[in-house]
Design a protein around this motif. Structure first.
Motif, PDB file in Angstrom:
ATOM      1  N   THR A  15      58.034  90.169 -33.949  1.00  0.00           N
ATOM      2  CA  THR A  15      59.022  89.637 -34.901  1.00  0.00           C
ATOM      3  C   THR A  15      59.512  90.729 -35.856  1.00  0.00           C
ATOM      4  O   THR A  15      60.712  90.903 -36.066  1.00  0.00           O
ATOM      5  CB  THR A  15      58.415  88.478 -35.712  1.00  0.00           C
ATOM      6  N   THR A  16      58.550  91.467 -36.430  1.00  0.00           N
ATOM      7  CA  THR A  16      58.909  92.544 -37.358  1.00  0.00           C
ATOM      8  C   THR A  16      59.721  93.628 -36.644  1.00  0.00           C
ATOM      9  O   THR A  16      60.708  94.132 -37.179  1.00  0.00           O
ATOM     10  CB  THR A  16      57.647  93.158 -37.970  1.00  0.00           C
ATOM     11  N   GLY A  17      59.280  93.968 -35.413  1.00  0.00           N
ATOM     12  CA  GLY A  17      59.979  94.992 -34.646  1.00  0.00           C
ATOM     13  C   GLY A  17      61.404  94.604 -34.302  1.00  0.00           C
ATOM     14  O   GLY A  17      62.317  95.427 -34.356  1.00  0.00           O
ATOM     15  N   CYS A  18      61.602  93.314 -33.968  1.00  0.00           N
ATOM     16  CA  CYS A  18      62.956  92.848 -33.633  1.00  0.00           C
ATOM     17  C   CYS A  18      63.878  92.925 -34.850  1.00  0.00           C
ATOM     18  O   CYS A  18      65.023  93.378 -34.736  1.00  0.00           O
ATOM     19  CB  CYS A  18      62.890  91.413 -33.111  1.00  0.00           C
ATOM     20  N   VAL A  19      63.356  92.468 -36.008  1.00  0.00           N
ATOM     21  CA  VAL A  19      64.174  92.504 -37.225  1.00  0.00           C
ATOM     22  C   VAL A  19      64.519  93.949 -37.588  1.00  0.00           C
ATOM     23  O   VAL A  19      65.677  94.280 -37.866  1.00  0.00           O
ATOM     24  CB  VAL A  19      63.445  91.812 -38.392  1.00  0.00           C
ATOM     25  N   PHE A  20      63.502  94.820 -37.586  1.00  0.00           N
ATOM     26  CA  PHE A  20      63.722  96.228 -37.925  1.00  0.00           C
ATOM     27  C   PHE A  20      64.651  96.893 -36.911  1.00  0.00           C
ATOM     28  O   PHE A  20      65.542  97.680 -37.279  1.00  0.00           O
ATOM     29  CB  PHE A  20      62.383  96.962 -37.980  1.00  0.00           C
ATOM     30  N   GLY A  21      64.452  96.570 -35.622  1.00  0.00           N
ATOM     31  CA  GLY A  21      65.287  97.159 -34.576  1.00  0.00           C
ATOM     32  C   GLY A  21      66.746  96.749 -34.702  1.00  0.00           C
ATOM     33  O   GLY A  21      67.645  97.575 -34.522  1.00  0.00           O
ATOM     34  N   LEU A  22      66.983  95.479 -35.029  1.00  0.00           N
ATOM     35  CA  LEU A  22      68.361  95.007 -35.209  1.00  0.00           C
ATOM     36  C   LEU A  22      69.041  95.726 -36.372  1.00  0.00           C
ATOM     37  O   LEU A  22      70.203  96.139 -36.263  1.00  0.00           O
ATOM     38  CB  LEU A  22      68.365  93.496 -35.453  1.00  0.00           C
ATOM     39  N   LEU A  23      68.304  95.861 -37.491  1.00  0.00           N
ATOM     40  CA  LEU A  23      68.874  96.531 -38.658  1.00  0.00           C
ATOM     41  C   LEU A  23      69.205  97.992 -38.364  1.00  0.00           C
ATOM     42  O   LEU A  23      70.257  98.497 -38.746  1.00  0.00           O
ATOM     43  CB  LEU A  23      67.903  96.439 -39.841  1.00  0.00           C
TER      44      LEU A  23
ATOM     45  N   PHE B 137      77.137  98.527 -31.344  1.00  0.00           N
ATOM     46  CA  PHE B 137      76.248  97.380 -31.560  1.00  0.00           C
ATOM     47  C   PHE B 137      76.659  96.621 -32.822  1.00  0.00           C
ATOM     48  O   PHE B 137      76.672  95.388 -32.836  1.00  0.00           O
ATOM     49  CB  PHE B 137      74.799  97.855 -31.677  1.00  0.00           C
ATOM     50  N   GLY B 138      76.977  97.373 -33.894  1.00  0.00           N
ATOM     51  CA  GLY B 138      77.416  96.736 -35.128  1.00  0.00           C
ATOM     52  C   GLY B 138      78.686  95.935 -34.932  1.00  0.00           C
ATOM     53  O   GLY B 138      78.832  94.832 -35.469  1.00  0.00           O
ATOM     54  N   ARG B 139      79.599  96.476 -34.119  1.00  0.00           N
ATOM     55  CA  ARG B 139      80.854  95.764 -33.849  1.00  0.00           C
ATOM     56  C   ARG B 139      80.577  94.478 -33.067  1.00  0.00           C
ATOM     57  O   ARG B 139      81.143  93.419 -33.379  1.00  0.00           O
ATOM     58  CB  ARG B 139      81.796  96.670 -33.059  1.00  0.00           C
ATOM     59  N   ALA B 140      79.688  94.567 -32.060  1.00  0.00           N
ATOM     60  CA  ALA B 140      79.343  93.381 -31.270  1.00  0.00           C
ATOM     61  C   ALA B 140      78.645  92.331 -32.136  1.00  0.00           C
ATOM     62  O   ALA B 140      78.915  91.129 -32.007  1.00  0.00           O
ATOM     63  CB  ALA B 140      78.448  93.780 -30.098  1.00  0.00           C
ATOM     64  N   LEU B 141      77.763  92.782 -33.030  1.00  0.00           N
ATOM     65  CA  LEU B 141      77.043  91.854 -33.908  1.00  0.00           C
ATOM     66  C   LEU B 141      78.000  91.188 -34.888  1.00  0.00           C
ATOM     67  O   LEU B 141      77.931  89.967 -35.104  1.00  0.00           O
ATOM     68  CB  LEU B 141      75.942  92.608 -34.669  1.00  0.00           C
ATOM     69  N   ASP B 142      78.905  91.965 -35.483  1.00  0.00           N
ATOM     70  CA  ASP B 142      79.874  91.385 -36.424  1.00  0.00           C
ATOM     71  C   ASP B 142      80.823  90.417 -35.723  1.00  0.00           C
ATOM     72  O   ASP B 142      81.214  89.386 -36.286  1.00  0.00           O
ATOM     73  CB  ASP B 142      80.673  92.499 -37.101  1.00  0.00           C
ATOM     74  N   ARG B 143      81.183  90.749 -34.486  1.00  0.00           N
ATOM     75  CA  ARG B 143      82.056  89.851 -33.720  1.00  0.00           C
ATOM     76  C   ARG B 143      81.333  88.542 -33.410  1.00  0.00           C
ATOM     77  O   ARG B 143      81.918  87.452 -33.466  1.00  0.00           O
ATOM     78  CB  ARG B 143      82.500  90.541 -32.431  1.00  0.00           C
TER      79      ARG B 143
ATOM     80  N   ALA C  51      69.673  99.340 -35.337  1.00  0.00           N
ATOM     81  CA  ALA C  51      70.721  99.429 -34.317  1.00  0.00           C
ATOM     82  C   ALA C  51      72.098  99.215 -34.946  1.00  0.00           C
ATOM     83  O   ALA C  51      73.060  99.899 -34.604  1.00  0.00           O
ATOM     84  CB  ALA C  51      70.471  98.395 -33.225  1.00  0.00           C
ATOM     85  N   LYS C  52      72.194  98.260 -35.877  1.00  0.00           N
ATOM     86  CA  LYS C  52      73.470  98.021 -36.552  1.00  0.00           C
ATOM     87  C   LYS C  52      73.866  99.220 -37.398  1.00  0.00           C
ATOM     88  O   LYS C  52      75.046  99.561 -37.510  1.00  0.00           O
ATOM     89  CB  LYS C  52      73.363  96.764 -37.430  1.00  0.00           C
ATOM     90  N   LYS C  53      72.853  99.872 -37.988  1.00  0.00           N
ATOM     91  CA  LYS C  53      73.112 101.010 -38.868  1.00  0.00           C
ATOM     92  C   LYS C  53      73.511 102.257 -38.092  1.00  0.00           C
ATOM     93  O   LYS C  53      74.377 103.024 -38.524  1.00  0.00           O
ATOM     94  CB  LYS C  53      71.851 101.288 -39.697  1.00  0.00           C
TER      95      LYS C  53
END
Length: 407
Positions: free
Chosen positions: A234-242, A251-257, A244-246
């Motif tokens: 869980t922690t790894g997924c949250v940290f990885g998403l942050l 990835f940030g564009r796909a997430l914002d879309r 990856a977006k950064k």
């Protein structure tokens, strides 16, 4: 580059006595204690002790500065200049009276730069962590046109409304996120500590457990043995998403879309992006910043990569001679009402006024949507929590009910 821009003269803490013999103290930026002492003597203060502030304290102080502090700073500065207080004296009054040590050091260092003859916009550009290109450009336009007081008021209003909008968006996302986290923690506690107690009781029955109870017991056994795996993933997924977006623009564009397409949150994010776009562009255009240059700064203020890319495309179209309203319609992101108001503003020469009206409307829309969302989510989340916790309780009592029915 940022670290280089933020590097400023050291901060010295001093104590001394004034002309009346009263003991005074304060802090000043400078390159060495001798210059600090000389500067104090010019002010009629006899220095008794001058000590360099520790680097650790200075770094920790910088971390305490939040965007709200910057918004309040601009409002105070605009108010003082409107009252006729000179710029340098305004910095001195605001800085020395500030409760936040990091903000106080920042303001006083800006004051020292301006006092030495550096332009305010040039000084603010040295602190990109706190003053973005948009603010620097607006201050520069105010200095060149001789209307700095007016521009500071516009910046203060812009910052206040932007922070208010951010707070509303955070409110919309915080409540469900907090409840989900609490639900996860409570469920984990029940599975790890409570269910095992019932399992020991059930083992003494010597009978088969109901299917629902067996599923919960198996989940409990898994959590007891592998809770650290679940927590780590869980922690790894949250940290990885942050991260990856950064780090990844794609990835940030796909997430914002994806966020824009969410059923309830998506429309709120759409309205917030339109409000930020209109507020920022209206503020810059009113300050006399050329439209193409303004759009470049606006792109980074929309808060969403999809809108940011669209604004950059609009900038390129406007640079070739197209009207802003036509460039907006080509993106497919802006509501028809916004496009029509921009068209009216272009034709009547009151684009900044129309954009501010659009911003006011959509900021109110965001406000109303967040309030409606909160009212909708409260019973929904309570129902989910009731089903989740109630389901665990029922699963634990099913064998007891079954045993009672058999008796």
């Amino acid at each position: 580059m940022v670290e280089k821009a933020l590097k400023q003269p050291d901060i010295f803490i001093w104590t001394g006595t004034d002309k009346r013999g009263v003991r005074v103290k304060g802090q000043t930026r400078g390159s060495n204690p001798s210059l600090i002492r000389a500067d104090l003597r010019k002010q009629g203060i006899v220095p008794l002790k001058v000590k360099k502030q520790s680097t650790l304290f200075a770094k920790s102080a910088k971390k305490k500065i939040i965007p709200k502090d910057i918004a309040v700073f601009f409002r105070q500065l605009a108010t003082m200049m409107a009252a006729g207080v000179p710029l340098v004296q305004s910095f001195d009054i605001i800085g020395r009276g500030h409760e936040n040590a990091g903000m106080r050091n920042l303001i006083l260092s800006i004051k020292n730069e301006v006092e030495s003859g550096t332009g305010l916009s040039e000084t603010l550009a040295k602190y990109p962590l706190y003053f973005d290109d948009l603010v620097v450009n607006l201050v520069g336009a105010g200095e060149q046109a001789g209307v700095l007081e007016t521009l500071l008021d516009k910046i203060a209003t812009y910052k206040e409304k932007t922070e208010y909008l951010k707070a509303k968006i955070k409110k919309a996302l915080f409540y469900p996120t907090a409840v989900i986290i609490v639900a996860f923690i409570v469920t984990a506690i029940l599975l790890i500590f409570v269910v095992p107690q019932f399992e020991q009781l059930f083992s003494s029955f010597g009978a088969d457990l109901p299917a629902f109870t067996r599923v919960v017991v198996n989940m409990s056994e898994f959590m007891q043995e592998y809770w650290w795996v679940v927590l780590g993933i869980t922690t790894g997924c949250v940290f990885g998403l942050l991260q990856a977006k950064k780090r990844s623009k794609n990835f940030g564009r796909a997430l914002d879309r994806m966020v824009l397409k969410l059923p309830i949150i998506g429309p709120i994010i759409h309205k917030a992006a339109v409000a930020r776009y209109a507020r920022t562009l209206g503020t810059m255009f009113a300050a006399g910043v050329p439209l193409v240059e303004a759009l470049e700064s606006v792109a980074g203020a929309t808060g969403n990569i999809v809108y940011s890319d669209a604004v950059l495309m609009m900038r390129d179209s406007v640079a070739t001679g197209q009207q802003l309203q036509f460039a907006m319609s080509q993106t497919g992101l802006f509501p028809n009402m916004v496009e029509q108001m921009v068209a009216i503003g272009e034709e009547s020469g009151s684009l900044d006024s129309m954009l501010n009206k659009v911003a006011d409307f959509y900021e109110q829309e965001v406000d109303d949507s967040v309030d409606a969302l909160s009212s909708l989510l409260e019973p929904l989340i309570m129902s989910i929590l009731g089903i989740l916790i109630g389901g665990l309780v029922v699963a634990m009592y099913l064998p007891i009910f079954k045993m009672g029915a058999a008796i």
